[in-house]
Design an enzyme around this catalytic site. Structure first.
Site, mmCIF file in Angstrom:
data_model
loop_
_atom_site.group_PDB
_atom_site.id
_atom_site.type_symbol
_atom_site.label_atom_id
_atom_site.label_comp_id
_atom_site.label_asym_id
_atom_site.label_seq_id
_atom_site.Cartn_x
_atom_site.Cartn_y
_atom_site.Cartn_z
ATOM 1 N N THR A 1 63.194 59.948 59.997
ATOM 2 C CA THR A 1 63.077 59.874 61.453
ATOM 3 C C THR A 1 63.833 58.659 61.962
ATOM 4 O O THR A 1 64.155 57.742 61.210
ATOM 5 C CB THR A 1 61.600 59.747 61.897
ATOM 6 O OG1 THR A 1 61.035 58.574 61.302
ATOM 7 C CG2 THR A 1 60.806 60.971 61.489
ATOM 8 N N SER B 1 59.208 59.376 68.304
ATOM 9 C CA SER B 1 59.761 59.793 67.020
ATOM 10 C C SER B 1 60.826 60.862 67.222
ATOM 11 O O SER B 1 60.675 61.776 68.028
ATOM 12 C CB SER B 1 58.644 60.339 66.132
ATOM 13 O OG SER B 1 59.143 60.749 64.890
ATOM 14 N N HIS C 1 51.229 61.630 55.510
ATOM 15 C CA HIS C 1 52.558 61.499 56.120
ATOM 16 C C HIS C 1 53.646 60.930 55.209
ATOM 17 O O HIS C 1 54.829 61.022 55.521
ATOM 18 C CB HIS C 1 52.446 60.610 57.360
ATOM 19 C CG HIS C 1 53.337 61.037 58.490
ATOM 20 N ND1 HIS C 1 54.574 61.611 58.305
ATOM 21 C CD2 HIS C 1 53.158 60.980 59.833
ATOM 22 C CE1 HIS C 1 55.119 61.868 59.489
ATOM 23 N NE2 HIS C 1 54.276 61.510 60.427
ATOM 24 N N TYR D 1 57.503 53.884 71.585
ATOM 25 C CA TYR D 1 58.146 54.526 70.435
ATOM 26 C C TYR D 1 58.051 56.031 70.608
ATOM 27 O O TYR D 1 56.978 56.570 70.879
ATOM 28 C CB TYR D 1 57.420 54.091 69.164
ATOM 29 C CG TYR D 1 57.947 54.647 67.866
ATOM 30 C CD1 TYR D 1 58.711 53.864 67.008
ATOM 31 C CD2 TYR D 1 57.641 55.946 67.452
ATOM 32 C CE1 TYR D 1 59.168 54.357 65.788
ATOM 33 C CE2 TYR D 1 58.102 56.455 66.245
ATOM 34 C CZ TYR D 1 58.856 55.657 65.422
ATOM 35 O OH TYR D 1 59.321 56.146 64.216
#
Length: 666
Positions: A508, A497, A382, A495
């Site tokens: 992001t 994204s 990532h 959360y």
């Protein structure tokens, strides 16, 4: 020559001394071995708009106003704190606004004005990823699984894998040649996703092209991450990893039973080898009768990063430098698994998310994984990029293998026995074997603690939500809140994204879906309701949708608060001043301890996708929204959370929300 990067904007073009750009047409071998020009085979797309046409004129990610950030931060804290805690947090924010905040804000704005080639968050975000010492699998690497081919004959492992390799290379070559269609979000595709749009924008010089698209209500997206898809890996180093890329490499690396193989997929002219050549090499690997590797070096990529850095250094000391570089520079990694998935979603998701630690190399930018029965997907690292790049690759490759497969089931009988596969055998010693055994035990203990549950809720979805005039994503997020409230009787930090790729080098932003409005709905929804209260509740659900839409717009436009406060904190860390009260406040850490971490990559090409919990006692929720179906893949750790109970509560939450919304239709 190999290059070390944190970002790469290189392409396979040749610049001539007069400044013009030369693109060399590719040649490929026919099945008879004759060199021919074959552009149709080489490229997945031939866009009239150059791939990076909009890149020079993309707007920069804005630095939000400090006052607005603090206002949004307090708004997110309100549903999570009791009155006394909220008063303390408000006091800390007030001090921040009058003392350290403006100083840090000025420093951030000055840095931003001097670095107009990038965004204010880019360097800090790369640094955050690369300094984190946690293992990559589960903690960071997500997975996506392809929808199977309609014709089951194309799901045969050898057929499917050959087509995936060829289509991936076609995508890569289109990208590097600059003829991959630019990524553009069309507000009204019927009006703007047209030949006229491409003609007008193509006639504009790159430094003006974004403005032409904007006037037609189309929004080009940042594509600076796309080159990092290929020939890229994350290399472990003490304290901070690095991203390595070598675009000159022409090979892929294949893993099977923990063994490594390699073969070239591009010839010396940069042209893609024929499907028959590629299939021949894969057939050789699939027919290798060696038992499972008793010292699978891929296991070391499951380790804590400093530990892996030290182990990797030892591997180089005993003579594996060239082998490691071969893996690092490969176009991508292919994992051929011998497991049969069938219709076992739990087994499928586990296999693609973490596997057994033997047949994976988690450091590569992405790994293609194909099971014995042809279920395929990707597991991706990532740090180099986000969902926009990987999803575009995923969707284009899926469309290509579905509509234009280059290898067919009947071609299996034409595969020759010739292959150019090189077996890669690491040099190992007693220390390495002991380390691999230890790390493999640790990894299996860890993955056995992971609980995976999923929900496919059929009967209603995006279409019906839109009929009710609510945002489908808002209703999904409300359902996640309601499910947790049903289970635990409280609200927690959540959360979601959100991509900021509408801006140059955007990454992001966080949407905070736990709001005062969702909390009020959860409290009321769990009580016994009268007809009057159902009508009132429906209005509250509609308000939740409106609030969520506004939060989403703020985040997508770079007006969230999470990244801004994160950057200001990073600037403070470089100073020698006292820690600002806003960061000393326990509420700041609590908000960033995300019990519910959610993300969606909804696409007709995606069968399933997800990631692990980001905290030990949290849930990782990957979800999809389709016209008549809702889905969620939920991960958690056994003994910390009850995933199956949460899924049951989520099913109930979907039905409750649907019933309330439908009450207004009668």
């Amino acid at each position: 020559m190999p290059i070390f990067i944190s970002r790469c904007l290189c392409f396979n073009r040749f610049r001539i001394s007069n400044g013009s750009m030369l693109v060399v047409p590719c040649r490929t071998r026919s099945t008879k071995g004759v060199l021919t020009v074959d552009n149709e085979y080489e490229y997945i797309q031939k866009s009239t708009l150059p791939t990076m046409h909009f890149q020079p004129s993309l707007p920069r990610l804005p630095v939000p106003k400090l006052e607005k950030t603090c206002e949004r931060y307090l708004r997110a804290q309100k549903p999570l704190l009791i009155d006394e805690q909220l008063r303390h947090t408000e006091s800390c924010v007030k001090r921040f606004l009058s003392e350290e905040g403006p100083i840090l804000q000025r420093e951030l704005e000055q840095w931003n004005s001097k670095n107009r080639h990038t965004s204010y968050i880019t360097e800090y975000w790369f640094d955050m990823y690369l300094r984190d010492r946690k293992p990559l699998p589960i903690n960071y690497n997500p997975t996506l699984v392809f929808v199977p081919e309609e014709n089951t004959m194309y799901n045969q492992q050898l057929v499917k894998t050959t087509n995936l390799i060829v289509s991936s290379l076609r995508f890569m070559k289109s990208l590097r040649t600059g003829i991959l269609e630019p990524e553009v979000y069309h507000l009204n595709p019927i009006k703007s996703d047209t030949k006229l749009f491409r003609t007008i924008c193509g006639a504009l010089p790159p430094f003006l092209s974004w403005y032409g698209a904007y006037l037609m209500k189309a929004f080009p997206l940042d594509m600076s991450q796309f080159p990092n898809l290929f020939n890229t890996t994350r290399i472990p180093e003490l304290e901070k990893d690095m991203i390595y890329q070598d675009q000159s490499a022409r090979h892929i690396v294949v893993m099977r039973k923990g063994h490594f193989y390699t073969f070239d997929v591009l010839d010396h002219n940069g042209c893609i080898h024929t499907p028959l050549d590629i299939a021949s090499n894969l057939k050789f690997i699939l027919e290798d009768t060696r038992p499972e590797n008793q010292c699978p070096l891929g296991t070391l990529t499951t380790s804590e990063r400093d530990q892996w850095a030290m182990n990797r250094y030892h591997l180089t000391e005993i003579g594996n430098q060239d082998i490691l570089r071969k893996i690092d520079s490969a176009v991508f990694l292919l994992c051929l698994d011998d497991e049969v998935i069938g219709k076992d979603y739990n087994k499928m998701f586990r296999l693609f998310l973490h596997g057994n630690g033997i047949n994976r190399w988690f450091d590569k930018s992405f790994s293609l994984i194909v099971t014995k029965d042809g279920v395929a997907g990707v597991n991706f690292e990532h740090s180099w990029g986000d969902g926009v790049a990987i999803l575009r690759y995923f969707q284009d490759v899926k469309a290509d293998i579905a509509k234009k497969p280059q290898f067919h089931p009947e071609d299996l009988s034409r595969i020759s026995s010739n292959s150019i596969v090189e077996k890669i055998d690491f040099i190992s010693d007693a220390r390495t074997k002991d380390t691999v055994d230890r790390e493999l035990r640790k990894y299996r203990d860890w993955t056995e603690k992971l609980d995976v549950n999923y929900l496919l809720h059929e009967g209603f979805g995006k279409k019906e939500f839109k009929k009710f005039k609510v945002s489908p994503d808002a209703m999904m997020q409300l359902a996640f809140q309601l499910a947790y409230y049903k289970q635990e009787g409280c609200t927690v930090s959540t959360y979601e994204s959100c991509s900021t790729s509408a801006f140059k080098h955007g990454r992001t932003e966080a949407i905070r879906p736990c709001t005062s409005q969702t909390k009020a709905v959860c409290e009321m929804m769990t009580q016994k309701l009268s007809k009057t209260s159902v009508s009132q509740l429906r209005k509250m659900v509609l308000e939740c949708s409106n609030v969520h839409n506004n939060l989403t717009k703020e985040a997508a436009m770079g007006q969230g608060f999470d990244r801004h406060l994160f950057a200001l904190k990073k600037i403070w860390e470089k100073s020698e001043t006292r820690k600002p009260a806003i960061y000393e406040d326990p509420a700041y850490d609590a908000l960033n301890y995300n019990i519910l971490s959610t993300s969606t990559l909804s696409s007709p090409a995606v069968l399933a996708g997800g990631f692990g919990p980001v905290v030990w006692d949290g849930y990782g929720i990957g979800y999809m929204i389709q016209d008549q179906k809702l889905g969620a893949m939920v991960t958690s750790y056994k003994g910390q959370r009850n995933g199956s109970d949460y899924i049951s509560c989520l099913h109930s939450a979907f039905n409750d929300i649907h019933r309330v919304l439908a009450s207004g239709q009668s």
